[in-house]
Design a protein around this motif. Structure first.
Motif, mmCIF file in Angstrom:
data_model
loop_
_atom_site.group_PDB
_atom_site.id
_atom_site.type_symbol
_atom_site.label_atom_id
_atom_site.label_comp_id
_atom_site.label_asym_id
_atom_site.label_seq_id
_atom_site.Cartn_x
_atom_site.Cartn_y
_atom_site.Cartn_z
ATOM 1 N N UNK A 1 0.859 -1.174 0.000
ATOM 2 C CA UNK A 1 0.000 0.000 0.000
ATOM 3 C C UNK A 1 0.903 1.235 0.000
ATOM 4 N N UNK A 2 0.540 2.218 -0.791
ATOM 5 C CA UNK A 2 1.276 3.485 -0.817
ATOM 6 C C UNK A 2 0.261 4.583 -0.588
ATOM 7 N N UNK A 3 0.493 5.379 0.433
ATOM 8 C CA UNK A 3 -0.460 6.429 0.821
ATOM 9 C C UNK A 3 -1.859 5.847 1.043
ATOM 10 N N UNK A 4 -1.910 4.701 1.721
ATOM 11 C CA UNK A 4 -3.160 4.009 2.061
ATOM 12 C C UNK A 4 -3.939 3.524 0.839
ATOM 13 N N UNK A 5 -3.268 3.349 -0.294
ATOM 14 C CA UNK A 5 -3.920 2.848 -1.507
ATOM 15 C C UNK A 5 -3.129 1.673 -2.055
ATOM 16 N N UNK A 6 -3.849 0.640 -2.517
ATOM 17 C CA UNK A 6 -3.183 -0.495 -3.126
ATOM 18 C C UNK A 6 -2.381 -0.007 -4.329
#
Length: 113
Positions: free
Chosen positions: A33-38
């Protein structure tokens, strides 16, 4: 379902200098996850990339790339790349960079309460 640890380590190394990276067990594999996004992940021995859906058709025409498909439901904007198409650093970076570029535009999944 196990995932390829060597591929996971390549992804870890590539993302190591970015802030806000979190690893999660998901879909029988490992998701980053990057910045709370897959963003990217490992499913068995393939690299999963979340890309701009507008680029999806062009992406799946590239060697070793196919649409992610769980239970006969193609997921536009999600692709799987075979390791044979990730042999060089340039090939690997291409897919990681594509996912990182889309991440700023991607919608975050709603968090479960």
């Amino acid at each position: 379902m196990a995932y390829d640890i060597n591929l996971a380590n390549r992804v870890r190394e590539r993302l190591s200098e970015l802030p806000n990276i979190e690893e999660k067990a998901m879909m029988g594999g490992l998701t980053f996850m990057y910045n709370d996004k897959m963003c990217v992940g490992i499913i068995k021995a393939e690299l999963m990339c979340r890309i701009d859906p507008a680029f999806h058709e062009a992406a799946v025409e590239k060697p070793g790339c196919r649409t992610m498909d769980f239970t006969n439901r193609p997921m536009i904007g999600y692709v799987l790349i075979e390791q044979g198409a990730l042999k060089t650093r340039a090939e690997f970076d291409y897919w990681i960079d594509l996912s990182l570029q889309f991440n700023s535009e991607a919608k975050s999944s709603k968090k479960k309460k």
